[in-house]
Scaffold this motif. Structure first.
Motif, PDB file in Angstrom:
ATOM      1  N   LEU A  10       0.818  -1.207   0.000  1.00 12.00           N
ATOM      2  CA  LEU A  10       0.000   0.000   0.000  1.00 12.00           C
ATOM      3  C   LEU A  10       0.855   1.263   0.000  1.00 12.00           C
ATOM      4  O   LEU A  10       0.448   2.294  -0.525  1.00 12.00           O
ATOM      5  CB  LEU A  10      -0.907   0.029   1.230  1.00 12.00           C
ATOM      6  N   ASP A  11       2.064   1.154   0.574  1.00  9.19           N
ATOM      7  CA  ASP A  11       2.945   2.312   0.623  1.00  9.19           C
ATOM      8  C   ASP A  11       3.973   2.332  -0.517  1.00  9.19           C
ATOM      9  O   ASP A  11       4.954   3.062  -0.474  1.00  9.19           O
ATOM     10  CB  ASP A  11       3.608   2.466   1.997  1.00  9.19           C
ATOM     11  N   GLY A  12       3.721   1.532  -1.575  1.00  2.33           N
ATOM     12  CA  GLY A  12       4.469   1.676  -2.818  1.00  2.33           C
ATOM     13  C   GLY A  12       5.749   0.882  -2.982  1.00  2.33           C
ATOM     14  O   GLY A  12       6.486   1.105  -3.936  1.00  2.33           O
ATOM     15  N   PHE A  13       6.023  -0.054  -2.079  1.00  2.00           N
ATOM     16  CA  PHE A  13       7.250  -0.841  -2.188  1.00  2.00           C
ATOM     17  C   PHE A  13       6.998  -2.157  -2.918  1.00  2.00           C
ATOM     18  O   PHE A  13       5.980  -2.810  -2.689  1.00  2.00           O
ATOM     19  CB  PHE A  13       7.831  -1.129  -0.801  1.00  2.00           C
ATOM     20  N   MET A  14       7.927  -2.544  -3.787  1.00  2.00           N
ATOM     21  CA  MET A  14       7.803  -3.816  -4.495  1.00  2.00           C
ATOM     22  C   MET A  14       8.498  -4.951  -3.750  1.00  2.00           C
ATOM     23  O   MET A  14       8.222  -6.115  -4.006  1.00  2.00           O
ATOM     24  CB  MET A  14       8.312  -3.712  -5.933  1.00  2.00           C
ATOM     25  N   GLU A  15       9.406  -4.616  -2.860  1.00  2.00           N
ATOM     26  CA  GLU A  15      10.034  -5.598  -1.988  1.00  2.00           C
ATOM     27  C   GLU A  15      10.439  -4.882  -0.715  1.00  2.00           C
ATOM     28  O   GLU A  15      10.656  -3.667  -0.711  1.00  2.00           O
ATOM     29  CB  GLU A  15      11.230  -6.286  -2.652  1.00  2.00           C
ATOM     30  N   GLY A  16      10.512  -5.653   0.365  1.00  2.00           N
ATOM     31  CA  GLY A  16      10.921  -5.083   1.636  1.00  2.00           C
ATOM     32  C   GLY A  16      12.433  -5.104   1.771  1.00  2.00           C
ATOM     33  O   GLY A  16      13.156  -5.425   0.820  1.00  2.00           O
ATOM     34  N   PRO A  17      12.938  -4.777   2.957  1.00  2.00           N
ATOM     35  CA  PRO A  17      14.374  -4.843   3.190  1.00  2.00           C
ATOM     36  C   PRO A  17      14.905  -6.245   2.874  1.00  2.00           C
ATOM     37  O   PRO A  17      14.206  -7.246   3.058  1.00  2.00           O
ATOM     38  CB  PRO A  17      14.505  -4.514   4.681  1.00  2.00           C
ATOM     39  N   LEU A 131      10.305   3.529 -22.355  1.00  2.00           N
ATOM     40  CA  LEU A 131       9.949   2.303 -23.075  1.00  2.00           C
ATOM     41  C   LEU A 131       8.706   1.596 -22.536  1.00  2.00           C
ATOM     42  O   LEU A 131       8.185   0.697 -23.183  1.00  2.00           O
ATOM     43  CB  LEU A 131      11.132   1.318 -23.033  1.00  2.00           C
ATOM     44  N   ILE A 132       8.238   1.966 -21.361  1.00  2.00           N
ATOM     45  CA  ILE A 132       7.111   1.261 -20.740  1.00  2.00           C
ATOM     46  C   ILE A 132       5.791   1.843 -21.272  1.00  2.00           C
ATOM     47  O   ILE A 132       5.518   3.029 -21.125  1.00  2.00           O
ATOM     48  CB  ILE A 132       7.143   1.384 -19.201  1.00  2.00           C
ATOM     49  N   ASP A 133       4.987   0.971 -21.876  1.00  2.00           N
ATOM     50  CA  ASP A 133       3.685   1.372 -22.406  1.00  2.00           C
ATOM     51  C   ASP A 133       2.542   1.113 -21.436  1.00  2.00           C
ATOM     52  O   ASP A 133       1.516   1.784 -21.494  1.00  2.00           O
ATOM     53  CB  ASP A 133       3.395   0.615 -23.713  1.00  2.00           C
ATOM     54  N   GLU A 134       2.704   0.098 -20.579  1.00  2.00           N
ATOM     55  CA  GLU A 134       1.635  -0.271 -19.655  1.00  2.00           C
ATOM     56  C   GLU A 134       2.240  -0.760 -18.357  1.00  2.00           C
ATOM     57  O   GLU A 134       3.233  -1.493 -18.358  1.00  2.00           O
ATOM     58  CB  GLU A 134       0.762  -1.369 -20.269  1.00  2.00           C
ATOM     59  N   VAL A 135       1.613  -0.355 -17.235  1.00  2.00           N
ATOM     60  CA  VAL A 135       2.040  -0.749 -15.895  1.00  2.00           C
ATOM     61  C   VAL A 135       0.878  -1.474 -15.233  1.00  2.00           C
ATOM     62  O   VAL A 135      -0.225  -0.930 -15.131  1.00  2.00           O
ATOM     63  CB  VAL A 135       2.435   0.478 -15.045  1.00  2.00           C
ATOM     64  N   ARG A 136       1.135  -2.716 -14.807  1.00  2.00           N
ATOM     65  CA  ARG A 136       0.126  -3.502 -14.085  1.00  2.00           C
ATOM     66  C   ARG A 136       0.597  -3.644 -12.641  1.00  2.00           C
ATOM     67  O   ARG A 136       1.560  -4.364 -12.351  1.00  2.00           O
ATOM     68  CB  ARG A 136      -0.030  -4.884 -14.718  1.00  2.00           C
ATOM     69  N   LEU A 137      -0.086  -2.947 -11.747  1.00  2.00           N
ATOM     70  CA  LEU A 137       0.272  -2.986 -10.331  1.00  2.00           C
ATOM     71  C   LEU A 137      -0.729  -3.846  -9.580  1.00  2.00           C
ATOM     72  O   LEU A 137      -1.939  -3.742  -9.799  1.00  2.00           O
ATOM     73  CB  LEU A 137       0.273  -1.571  -9.738  1.00  2.00           C
ATOM     74  N   TYR A 138      -0.208  -4.672  -8.689  1.00  2.00           N
ATOM     75  CA  TYR A 138      -1.034  -5.525  -7.839  1.00  2.00           C
ATOM     76  C   TYR A 138      -0.800  -5.057  -6.410  1.00  2.00           C
ATOM     77  O   TYR A 138       0.196  -5.404  -5.788  1.00  2.00           O
ATOM     78  CB  TYR A 138      -0.681  -7.005  -8.058  1.00  2.00           C
ATOM     79  N   VAL A 139      -1.725  -4.214  -5.927  1.00  2.00           N
ATOM     80  CA  VAL A 139      -1.575  -3.576  -4.626  1.00  2.00           C
ATOM     81  C   VAL A 139      -2.033  -4.543  -3.538  1.00  2.00           C
ATOM     82  O   VAL A 139      -3.197  -4.949  -3.509  1.00  2.00           O
ATOM     83  CB  VAL A 139      -2.362  -2.249  -4.566  1.00  2.00           C
ATOM     84  N   ASN A 140      -1.086  -4.912  -2.680  1.00  2.00           N
ATOM     85  CA  ASN A 140      -1.347  -5.853  -1.593  1.00  2.00           C
ATOM     86  C   ASN A 140      -1.850  -5.099  -0.366  1.00  2.00           C
ATOM     87  O   ASN A 140      -1.389  -3.982  -0.092  1.00  2.00           O
ATOM     88  CB  ASN A 140      -0.054  -6.595  -1.237  1.00  2.00           C
ATOM     89  N   PRO A 141      -2.754  -5.700   0.405  1.00  2.00           N
ATOM     90  CA  PRO A 141      -3.337  -5.017   1.562  1.00  2.00           C
ATOM     91  C   PRO A 141      -2.401  -5.026   2.766  1.00  2.00           C
ATOM     92  O   PRO A 141      -2.714  -5.549   3.835  1.00  2.00           O
ATOM     93  CB  PRO A 141      -4.619  -5.825   1.818  1.00  2.00           C
ATOM     94  N   VAL A 142      -1.220  -4.444   2.585  1.00  2.00           N
ATOM     95  CA  VAL A 142      -0.234  -4.390   3.659  1.00  2.00           C
ATOM     96  C   VAL A 142       0.675  -3.183   3.420  1.00  2.00           C
ATOM     97  O   VAL A 142       0.999  -2.859   2.283  1.00  2.00           O
ATOM     98  CB  VAL A 142       0.601  -5.701   3.722  1.00  2.00           C
ATOM     99  N   ALA A 143       1.035  -2.502   4.491  1.00  2.00           N
ATOM    100  CA  ALA A 143       2.048  -1.437   4.428  1.00  2.00           C
ATOM    101  C   ALA A 143       3.301  -2.008   5.092  1.00  2.00           C
ATOM    102  O   ALA A 143       3.232  -2.579   6.175  1.00  2.00           O
ATOM    103  CB  ALA A 143       1.571  -0.197   5.170  1.00  2.00           C
TER     104      ALA A 143
END
Length: 177
Positions: A10-17, A131-143
């Motif tokens: 939810l806070d925009g991170f794709m991976e944690g520490p 170069l990116i034409d489309e962004v598919r984001l899967y927002v997980n219910p966690v910060a």
């Protein structure tokens, strides 16, 4: 078209520490959704680290009969899909993969069909080269509070569609403005 997809918090991170992705929510419904979209690609394009992560699992699905069917289906898709990996350290790799050293925007724009690009640093470079034409984001219910942000700088996008999955993840698909 060049597409990228990522599970984010939810806070925009794709991976944690320490590259932790244990908080990603994926069930059979989502994996089947991923498989349907990924099977239509003409190729996967990855950075070295992302490619090595894929190499650790997807060639070996037969070794894991306990994995659900959608994971086995993705293993087949991954093994059969032509792949490009960008790396300055790899010379060769397996599984229908070509190694390239440098991004050539004109070459990439002229590839036929759709490409799925993955890997934090590589996706950032693709954004830098527009170069990116489309962004598919899967927002997980966690910060998660910290980690690797998906976006490294402001990018204006246009919302194309949304979808909610039963496990609380929301798909947001964006295109160019």
């Amino acid at each position: 078209m060049i597409i990228t997809m990522a599970s984010i918090s939810l806070d925009g991170f794709m991976e944690g520490p320490d590259h932790d992705i244990s908080w990603h929510h994926v069930d059979d419904e989502m994996h089947e959704h991923f498989n349907a979209g990924l099977a239509r690609m003409s190729r996967f394009i990855d950075g070295r680290r992302n490619h090595e992560t894929m190499l650790a699992a997807w060639p070996h699905t037969a070794d894991h009969p306990e994995w659900p069917k959608p994971m086995h289906d993705f293993g087949r898709i991954w093994r059969e899909m032509p792949k490009i990996v960008y790396s300055r350290t790899l010379d060769t790799t397996d599984w229908n993969t070509v190694v390239k050293r440098e991004i050539d925007p004109d070459e990439l724009r002229n590839l036929p069909g759709d490409s799925m690009v993955g890997g934090s640093q590589l996706v950032g470079s693709f954004f830098e080269h527009d170069l990116i034409d489309e962004v598919r984001l899967y927002v997980n219910p966690v910060a998660i509070g910290s980690g690797t942000p998906f976006f490294k700088k402001p990018i204006a996008l246009a919302l194309k569609s949304t979808r909610a999955f039963g496990i609380g993840v929301v798909e947001l698909i964006y295109g160019r403005r």
